[in-house]
Motif scaffolding. Structure first.
Motif, mmCIF file in Angstrom:
data_model
loop_
_atom_site.group_PDB
_atom_site.id
_atom_site.type_symbol
_atom_site.label_atom_id
_atom_site.label_comp_id
_atom_site.label_asym_id
_atom_site.label_seq_id
_atom_site.Cartn_x
_atom_site.Cartn_y
_atom_site.Cartn_z
ATOM 1 N N GLY A 1 0.805 -1.219 0.000
ATOM 2 C CA GLY A 1 0.000 0.000 0.000
ATOM 3 C C GLY A 1 0.833 1.261 0.000
ATOM 4 N N TYR A 2 0.285 2.299 0.598
ATOM 5 C CA TYR A 2 0.914 3.615 0.669
ATOM 6 C C TYR A 2 2.241 3.516 1.402
ATOM 7 C CZ TYR A 2 1.403 8.538 2.157
ATOM 8 O OH TYR A 2 1.856 9.818 2.411
ATOM 9 N N TYR B 1 -0.908 11.612 0.288
ATOM 10 C CA TYR B 1 -1.611 10.333 0.210
ATOM 11 C C TYR B 1 -2.539 10.257 -1.003
ATOM 12 C CZ TYR B 1 -5.142 6.847 1.577
ATOM 13 O OH TYR B 1 -6.026 5.799 1.591
ATOM 14 N N SER C 1 -3.228 7.361 -3.900
ATOM 15 C CA SER C 1 -4.554 6.786 -4.106
ATOM 16 C C SER C 1 -4.976 6.865 -5.570
ATOM 17 C CB SER C 1 -5.569 7.506 -3.219
ATOM 18 O OG SER C 1 -6.874 7.038 -3.449
ATOM 19 N N SER D 1 -3.586 -2.310 2.775
ATOM 20 C CA SER D 1 -3.869 -0.873 2.743
ATOM 21 C C SER D 1 -4.461 -0.476 1.386
ATOM 22 C CB SER D 1 -2.584 -0.099 3.061
ATOM 23 O OG SER D 1 -2.810 1.295 3.076
ATOM 24 N N LEU D 2 -3.809 0.404 0.647
ATOM 25 C CA LEU D 2 -4.298 0.741 -0.691
ATOM 26 C C LEU D 2 -4.285 -0.475 -1.602
ATOM 27 C CD1 LEU D 2 -2.646 4.230 -1.424
ATOM 28 C CD2 LEU D 2 -5.045 3.768 -0.866
ATOM 29 N N ALA E 1 -7.288 0.482 3.379
ATOM 30 C CA ALA E 1 -7.187 1.908 3.665
ATOM 31 C C ALA E 1 -8.563 2.533 3.851
ATOM 32 C CB ALA E 1 -6.429 2.609 2.540
ATOM 33 N N LEU F 1 -6.064 4.635 10.348
ATOM 34 C CA LEU F 1 -6.133 4.805 8.898
ATOM 35 C C LEU F 1 -6.852 3.661 8.200
ATOM 36 C CD1 LEU F 1 -2.512 6.137 8.259
ATOM 37 C CD2 LEU F 1 -4.621 7.457 8.560
ATOM 38 N N GLY F 2 -7.393 2.734 8.974
ATOM 39 C CA GLY F 2 -8.058 1.593 8.371
ATOM 40 C C GLY F 2 -9.532 1.826 8.094
ATOM 41 N N TYR F 3 -10.181 0.783 7.564
ATOM 42 C CA TYR F 3 -11.595 0.827 7.171
ATOM 43 C C TYR F 3 -12.389 0.023 8.189
ATOM 44 C CZ TYR F 3 -15.328 1.361 3.676
ATOM 45 O OH TYR F 3 -16.486 1.722 3.004
#
Length: 391
Positions: free
Chosen positions: A78-79, A118, A122, A155-156, A181, A212-214
């Motif tokens: 991810g990021y 960020y 994305s 993440s992403l 993310a 920063l999570g969902y």
């Protein structure tokens, strides 16, 4: 000194004479790269049981090691705020190859993910998905099957996996989202994030929902270690196996069945928690509210400790209360049990909790004999130790 010189000469000679042994590496960048930003460039690094530690960089299915008749697992990071290479990738590659003879493709999009902004990273997610679709299309021509494709995205990378799945109308075999993310994706429609329609099976681990999570469910089954928030003693991303307990099942707006699983982890490897049900029947005339702590000990004196119910429970006369206790180790033979009851009050007089029956049941091994004890009187904040008997 002579030995050091010999070693240096050997290393220099090896570098000069074996250039073909140089292995393609994950792109390692720095904070300086993040400051100026990076343009998207994707490297695809293939690992198999024939080359488990030295990647082959793919540009097409024309490969020395790629076998499209086998399962293919993609790992998508991810990021990357600082540009450093994800330290967990080599371990995950080896774990996957030890579990099954497969193709493991590490998707290195560090150039594109490394930036202080960020939203720039994305915006690259759908472009990465399109690059992966191109490779998969070529693999399908050579005989691969979408059923055998597994995307593991962090993440992403979790949302990139979802975008790849959308491009194949949900026909991918499986997507695993690890800490998907949250920023820029919370509240978005399914077409703009990972969702259950992106693969035949979508499983998700939520491990940073308060950061920063969902938070909301994104798959057919969603796991929430330690409630989905802070992970004690764990690295940034978790890959160990766990024992989970179903919390609730429900239908999403898209009418896809979703199950949420909640479980706890320990602070040290292998992070496993062994769960027991503790059934308590009390016979106090008045209701007692409080918490329990419990210690198990085996015949060698080794102990496993647990705080049973972090929130106070109400113990009423002749009513059974079932508590969930988790321990970082398990004993096949439990020689002693210690209990302590507390109301949490520092000014009130100490209370007694009169236990008519206590029963210990293993969730990890339900076939194990249950252990009981009868007629106990616990003084508040005082540990009471006893030898259990078969129920």
């Amino acid at each position: 000194m002579l030995r050091l010189c010999v070693v240096l000469i050997y290393l220099l000679y090896a570098v000069k004479t074996d250039p073909e042994e140089t292995c393609p590496a994950f792109t390692a960048l720095s904070l300086g790269n993040a400051l100026v930003g990076t343009h998207l460039n994707v490297k695809l690094l293939l690992y198999t049981r024939q080359n488990p530690t030295c990647a082959e960089e793919l540009s097409s299915p024309a490969s020395k090691y790629l076998d499209v008749t086998k399962k293919t697992t993609f790992i998508i990071h991810g990021y990357r705020f600082t540009g450093s290479a994800p330290v967990w990738i080599p371990d995950l590659v080896l774990l996957l190859l030890s579990a099954e003879d497969m193709n493991v493709i590490v998707v290195d999009w560090n150039r594109g993910a490394t930036t202080l902004i960020y939203s720039h990273a994305s915006r690259n997610c759908k472009r990465v998905a399109e690059i992966l679709k191109k490779l998969i299309d070529e693999m399908l021509i050579d005989g691969a099957s979408l059923n055998s494709m597994h995307m593991i995205g962090v993440s992403l990378g979790a949302h990139i996996s979802g975008f790849v799945g959308q491009l194949f109308d949900g026909a991918l075999g499986r997507i695993t989202g690890l800490d998907p993310a949250g920023p820029l994706y919370r509240g978005k429609p399914p077409s703009e994030r990972l969702d259950p329609t992106d693969a035949q099976f979508v499983d998700v681990v939520h491990s940073d929902t308060d950061g920063l999570g969902y938070r909301e469910a994104l798959g057919h089954i969603d796991f929430y270690p330690n409630g989905g928030t802070d992970q004690p003693g764990c690295p940034l991303t978790i890959f160990s196996g766990y024992y989970a307990h179903e919390w609730k099942s429900y239908l999403t707006q898209q009418n896809h069945p979703v199950t949420s699983m909640f479980f706890d982890t320990a602070e040290k490897e292998p992070f496993c928690i062994y769960h027991y049900f503790v059934d308590i029947i009390t016979w106090n005339k008045d209701t007692r509210r409080g918490t329990f702590s419990i210690v198990l000990a085996d015949e060698t004196g080794k102990e496993a400790k647990s705080k049973v119910n972090p929130e106070a429970a109400a113990f009423q006369r002749y009513n059974q209360i079932t508590l969930l206790a988790g321990f970082d180790q398990d004993f096949e033979n439990i020689e002693r049990i210690s209990l302590m009851f507390s109301t949490g009050s520092v000014i009130s007089p100490k209370f007694k909790l009169r236990i008519l029956q206590m029963r210990l049941r293993s969730l990890t091994d339900p076939e194990r004999p249950q252990l009981c004890r009868y007629d106990l009187v616990l003084m508040e904040n005082t540990k009471h130790t006893f030898k259990p008997i078969p129920c």
